[in-house]
Design a protein around this motif. Structure first.
Motif, PDB file in Angstrom:
ATOM      1  N   THR A 293       0.818  -1.206   0.000  1.00 31.40           N
ATOM      2  CA  THR A 293       0.000   0.000   0.000  1.00 31.40           C
ATOM      3  C   THR A 293       0.856   1.262   0.000  1.00 31.40           C
ATOM      4  OG1 THR A 293      -1.537  -1.282   1.282  1.00 31.40           O
ATOM      5  CG2 THR A 293      -1.989   1.063   1.090  1.00 31.40           C
TER       6      THR A 293
ATOM      7  N   ASP B 258      -4.122   9.146   7.146  1.00 31.33           N
ATOM      8  CA  ASP B 258      -4.017   7.893   6.418  1.00 31.33           C
ATOM      9  C   ASP B 258      -5.014   7.868   5.252  1.00 31.33           C
ATOM     10  OD1 ASP B 258      -3.813   5.290   5.671  1.00 31.33           O
ATOM     11  OD2 ASP B 258      -4.882   4.470   7.400  1.00 31.33           O
TER      12      ASP B 258
ATOM     13  N   PHE C 270      -5.537   1.927  15.996  1.00 37.14           N
ATOM     14  CA  PHE C 270      -5.244   0.859  15.031  1.00 37.14           C
ATOM     15  C   PHE C 270      -3.827   0.361  15.256  1.00 37.14           C
ATOM     16  CE2 PHE C 270      -3.120  -0.242  11.021  1.00 37.14           C
ATOM     17  CZ  PHE C 270      -3.906  -1.322  10.643  1.00 37.14           C
TER      18      PHE C 270
ATOM     19  N   MET D  74      -9.524  -1.007  14.688  1.00 33.45           N
ATOM     20  CA  MET D  74      -9.470   0.165  15.551  1.00 33.45           C
ATOM     21  C   MET D  74     -10.860   0.450  16.080  1.00 33.45           C
ATOM     22  SD  MET D  74      -8.642   3.906  13.994  1.00 33.45           S
ATOM     23  CE  MET D  74      -9.213   5.392  14.760  1.00 33.45           C
TER      24      MET D  74
ATOM     25  N   ALA E  11      -9.863  -4.965   9.228  1.00 35.05           N
ATOM     26  CA  ALA E  11      -9.880  -6.066   8.279  1.00 35.05           C
ATOM     27  C   ALA E  11     -11.043  -6.989   8.637  1.00 35.05           C
ATOM     28  CB  ALA E  11      -8.562  -6.826   8.357  1.00 35.05           C
TER      29      ALA E  11
ATOM     30  N   ARG F 210      -9.332  -3.203  -1.582  1.00 36.72           N
ATOM     31  CA  ARG F 210      -8.973  -3.249  -0.179  1.00 36.72           C
ATOM     32  C   ARG F 210     -10.294  -3.157   0.569  1.00 36.72           C
ATOM     33  NH1 ARG F 210      -4.278  -1.562   2.508  1.00 36.72           N
ATOM     34  NH2 ARG F 210      -4.562  -0.414   4.437  1.00 36.72           N
ATOM     35  N   VAL F 211     -10.546  -4.099   1.469  1.00 33.22           N
ATOM     36  CA  VAL F 211     -11.858  -4.154   2.114  1.00 33.22           C
ATOM     37  C   VAL F 211     -11.727  -3.851   3.598  1.00 33.22           C
ATOM     38  CG1 VAL F 211     -13.918  -5.539   2.473  1.00 33.22           C
ATOM     39  CG2 VAL F 211     -12.471  -5.957   0.480  1.00 33.22           C
ATOM     40  N   LEU F 212     -12.593  -3.004   4.082  1.00 33.30           N
ATOM     41  CA  LEU F 212     -12.599  -2.645   5.482  1.00 33.30           C
ATOM     42  C   LEU F 212     -14.006  -2.868   6.015  1.00 33.30           C
ATOM     43  CD1 LEU F 212      -9.954  -1.523   6.524  1.00 33.30           C
ATOM     44  CD2 LEU F 212     -11.017   0.704   6.678  1.00 33.30           C
TER      45      LEU F 212
END
Ligand code: ATP
Length: 906
Positions: A328, A399, A431, A438, A475, A516-518
């Protein structure tokens, strides 16, 4: 400022004549004048005088000065003048080069000074750490190196590692209360943060109590100040070589001296000869020249976005065999945008456009969606500056992953600022890349302003949440471990196996498309939990997932190919999901089968042998925690690799230290990683690592070239002086001629070799063997080249001498040797390519140096007063041409060698 820790924080601020909103520019200026810059005084800094002194106190120069004095005593003023002139010229040349290198290095050091966030006049600004003054309000975040001593006035889970000061490696929990104890030990002053210690977790704000040498670390700074770098392997090699050659030279000098005296030569002449010979044979300036080449190389690398923090790195870069890179931001752009929302059972295309576009959302009930976007924006430390006009880029602070969530909320009209007023944060668990999630806890205000901001508390109340709510994001796999329910529309269901597999499936399908999965979840929080000041991550209600696109950076694919051709493996190590990592890696042709991705868990329990087998063939690691990085570097190194490894987080420092080249991120990296890194990428870009390797190889190549050149030239002189007497020529070169060759005619071209451009095949050949002596298999070559040059010049001189022993035979030896050196430098430029196919334009310094040396040599032969000084005789045109032609022999021999090896290769 003593006992600040015993004061109430308001009192501390008052005593320091400051305010919570910070100092004004005028106050800052005054304090900067009064207290000075916030830096530890550097004891080892080399002033120009020190450099000059070091130059003049080198053994070679001392011998020469001694020789000048002795010749003056004997009455040979002519020799004295020449020796002194040579010393002066040499010193000027050496000094100017070294000064330039020193300046380049200190400029690089200045660039490595960390940036600090301070509050001044109510605004948060970023300044260089050296500009911090007492009374400044400093904001501390995980990964920062504390820039000055300070009294903490606000903390949130703040942990600081103070080993620089106390030797204690366990991080200390900090707070902003009062300490009653009259004289607590440094480690017990929990409401203070000290310069040079490291924030490992949480956040905080402090008011600066002391800067620079007045800080605690400043008091003991003398102990830790030895910032001088050790020698690079190359310099160590050369030092050894220098010693061997010095001993050899002493022996030969003794032989020449005694033989000369036995033959009845003049004592004084023999003395000067011995001195000149010693100067010729000992390459004691070489380690310095190498430093200069490395430092100037480092300066060039900065222009290509690679900031070198340790000179050794320049050299090691040329030997790198594996590059381990984060994904990343290094391989990908890190310009994250939420493109897909997935709530239980519902998928929403969030579009790719940058402008707010709430119409694309369904008209129907959006309560779950609002909770989700609110959670994403609140459980978040980033902020955005909304675009003033449509299509304009949004400015994100913090971020990028988090910024994307704030922006996603903004696009449907939910502003983070309003949310924070309606639901201020009261607790948090930051986090970290081990947990990969987080949590923040928010109080729900009874009378919030703003329409959407008011809606959300309303929705939450429907779920029985009245006073406090916790949001956890992270995640998805890690989040599911702490969820036990799931929200579907307005209903909450138990998170049974059916739901779990549906969520995992959605997550996988998003990740395998490179997203990217959150995930995000929430739960009510009791007052008692808030009072206990810790929040547990448990019993959460899963809401949904954000899918974000983060495409690979331009040029990365090509750089990976370049690296491969150069014998360097690229390995991607990421905290992201294996499928996301696999997608990106496959798109960059790093792997051809996505199942080749290994995870941190896969390698966690392996024995060293098993691990080595895995690392030998794996190019992509996902869901990796920092300690896995350390394992991977160790394993690669056990297999003989030279590893460059990138890192940005607080916990990456050990892996960077362990790697042969630790690479930190200039933009997104933490101070701690920058501090331990050997190289910092000022653009965070993977491709910069590959260009740095190329540059490192070039510099190493050039150093090798000029070492060969100088040593071959020295050997030439040694052979001439040694073999001459056996042919009956007792002193083939006059002492001052030897000095001339050494310090003038071969010095300039050697320096010019340092700026040779890279050869065409520089990234087409394997990495430089790291343990190899710089002189490996070059030792015999230079001796031989020396012998060949000596044979031609001495042979010519011998024939002239036979013809007329009063003729210019000695000048023929002298000139032929000088000319052959000038041809040699042209031949050495390229290792494989013919001189006639190497452009002169690519190194104009070399052309100038060779031309300059040639003219200087002519001046010694033709200008009467120079002739007298250097005891030369006039050469006729034919003689001159003969001398040049014979001097060129070495070049032709080189051409033949290059042609032969080209044929062998093809
Ligand atoms: P790389 O090591 O390539 O830079 P990364 O940045 O994805 O990868 P981490 O920062 O360790 O590595 O993130 C690991 C995972 O943690 C991410 O895949 C994401 O799911 C989650 N994550 C990242 N940032 C946050 C954050 N600010 N809050 C919550 N979860 C996060």
């Amino acid at each position: 400022m003593e006992s600040m820790y015993r004061l109430e924080k308001k009192e501390a601020i008052r005593r320091l004549n400051s305010r919570e909103e910070g100092l004004s520019p005028v106050e800052v200026r005054e304090r900067l004048e009064k207290f000075g810059r916030n830096e530890l005084s550097e004891k080892n800094k080399r002033s120009p005088w020190k450099i000059l002194l070091a130059q003049l106190s080198s053994v070679m120069i001392i011998i020469l000065i001694a020789a000048a004095i002795i010749t003056a005593f004997i009455g040979e003023i002519r020799d004295t003048i020449v020796v002194l002139a040579v010393v002066t010229l040499n010193t000027i040349l050496g000094f100017s080069q070294e000064y330039k290198a020193e300046k380049a290095m200190s400029a690089l050091k200045r660039l490595s000074v960390p940036k600090v966030k301070v509050r001044r006049e109510g605004k948060t600004v970023e300044i260089s750490a050296v500009e911090v003054v007492p009374g400044d309000i400093v904001i501390l975040e995980a990964g920062n190196i504390v820039p000055a001593d300070m009294r903490l006035i606000e903390t949130s889970n703040l942990k600081i590692q103070e080993s620089a000061l106390t030797g204690e490696s366990e991080a200390v929990d900090k707070h902003s209360g009062i300490i009653e104890d009259k004289n607590p030990a440094l480690g017990d002053r929990k409401n203070m943060a000290y310069s040079s210690t490291v924030v490992t977790y949480g956040r905080g704000t402090g008011i600066v109590t002391a800067t620079g040498m007045s800080t605690e670390i400043g008091r003991i700074a003398t102990m830790i100040q030895d910032t001088r770098e050790g020698q690079t392997p190359l310099q160590k090699n050369l030092d050894q070589l220098g010693k061997v050659l010095a001993l050899l030279a002493m022996g030969i000098v003794a032989v020449i001296f005694v033989m000369g005296l036995l033959r009845g030569e003049d004592l004084e002449l023999m003395f000067l000869t011995a001195v000149s010979f010693a100067v010729a044979a000992v390459p004691e300036g070489l380690p310095t020249v190498v430093t200069i080449a490395l430092a100037l190389g480092a300066q060039r690398m900065l222009k290509k976005n690679a900031l070198i923090r340790k000179l050794t790195a320049v050299e090691t870069l040329g030997s790198v065999t594996v590059i381990c890179s984060d994904k990343t931001g290094t391989i990908t752009e890190n310009r994250m945008r939420v493109t897909l929302l997935e709530m239980a059972g519902r998928r929403l295309d969030f579009g790719k456009e940058d402008e707010p576009d709430p119409e694309s959302l369904p008209e129907d009930d959006n309560r779950a969606l609002e909770i989700m976007l609110t959670g994403g924006a609140l459980c978040n430390d980033a902020t955005i500056k909304p675009p003033v006009q449509k299509k304009q880029q949004v400015d994100m602070i913090g971020d990028p992953t988090e910024g994307a969530l704030v922006y996603a909320a903004y696009r449907v009209g939910i502003e983070k600022g309003d949310l924070e007023q309606a639901m201020p944060r009261v607790l948090e668990k930051p986090f970290d890349s081990e947990r990969k999630r987080m949590t923040t806890v928010h109080a729900i205000e009874s009378d919030p302003k703003g329409a959407v901001a008011a809606d959300v508390p309303e929705h939450l109340r429907e779920h029985g949440i009245e006073k406090y709510v916790a949001f956890t994001k992270g995640a998805v796999d890690s989040l599911m471990e702490v969820c036990d329910r799931v929200l579907e529309g307005d209903e909450v269901h138990p998170l049974d196996e059916g739901w779990k597999s549906r969520i995992v499936e959605s997550n996988n399908s998003m990740a395998s498309n490179g997203m990217r999965v959150l995930g995000i979840a929430f739960r009510p929080v009791e007052e008692s939990e808030v009072e206990s000041e810790t929040v547990e991550e448990r019993d959460l209600i899963f809401i949904g997932m954000f899918g974000m696109m983060d495409p690979a950076r331009e040029g990365v694919k090509e750089s990976i190919v370049t690296a491969k051709e150069a014998g360097i493996r690229t390995i991607m190590i990421t905290g992201d999901h294996p499928l996301t990592a696999g997608y990106i890696a496959a798109s960059l042709t790093m792997i051809d089968d996505r199942s080749q991705v290994k995870t941190g868990r896969d390698i966690e329990l392996l024995s060293n042998d098993e691990l080595d087998r895995v690392t030998a063939s794996t190019s992509v690691y996902a869901r990796v925690a920092p300690e896995h990085k350390l394992k991977i570097v160790g394993s690669l190194q056990r297999q003989g690799n030279i590893v460059a490894m990138t890192g940005d987080g607080v916990n990456d420092a050990p892996a960077l230290k362990q790697a042969d080249i630790g690479v930190a991120m200039g933009i997104t990296g933490t101070d701690v990683t920058k501090e331990v890194a050997d190289m910092v990428l000022t653009d965070d870009n993977f491709t910069t690592i590959v260009s740095a390797v190329r540059e490192g190889r070039t510099i190493y190549d050039n150093i090798q070239k000029f070492i060969r050149y100088i040593l071959a030239s020295n050997f030439g002189e040694i052979w001439v002086m040694l073999l001459g007497p056996f042919m009956g020529i007792s002193l083939p070169l006059a002492p001052l001629q030897i000095l001339w060759i050494n310090l003038i005619t071969d010095g300039l071209p050697a320096l010019a070799l340092a700026v040779e451009p890279p050869e065409d095949d520089i990234m087409k050949r394997p990495p430089n063997p790291s343990q190899q002596h710089v002189f490996a298999n070059g030792g015999w070559t230079v001796t031989l080249i020396g012998l060949i040059m000596a044979a031609f010049s001495l042979g010519t001189g011998y024939i002239y001498w036979l013809g007329d022993s009063n003729g210019p035979w000695r000048t023929m030896i002298f000139s032929t040797l000088v000319f052959s050196q000038l041809f040699l430098v042209m031949a050495i430029r390229s290792r494989k390519k013919s001189v006639f196919r190497t452009s002169l334009r690519t190194n104009k310094f070399l052309v100038l140096a060779v031309a300059g040396s040639f003219l200087l040599q002519l001046s010694v032969i033709y200008i009467p007063f120079m002739k007298r000084l250097f005891s030369t005789q006039h050469l006729g045109l034919v003689d001159l041409i003969i001398s040049i032609a014979l001097g060129s022999a070495i070049l032709w021999l080189y051409e033949i060698k290059k042609a032969l090896s080209a044929r062998r290769r093809s």
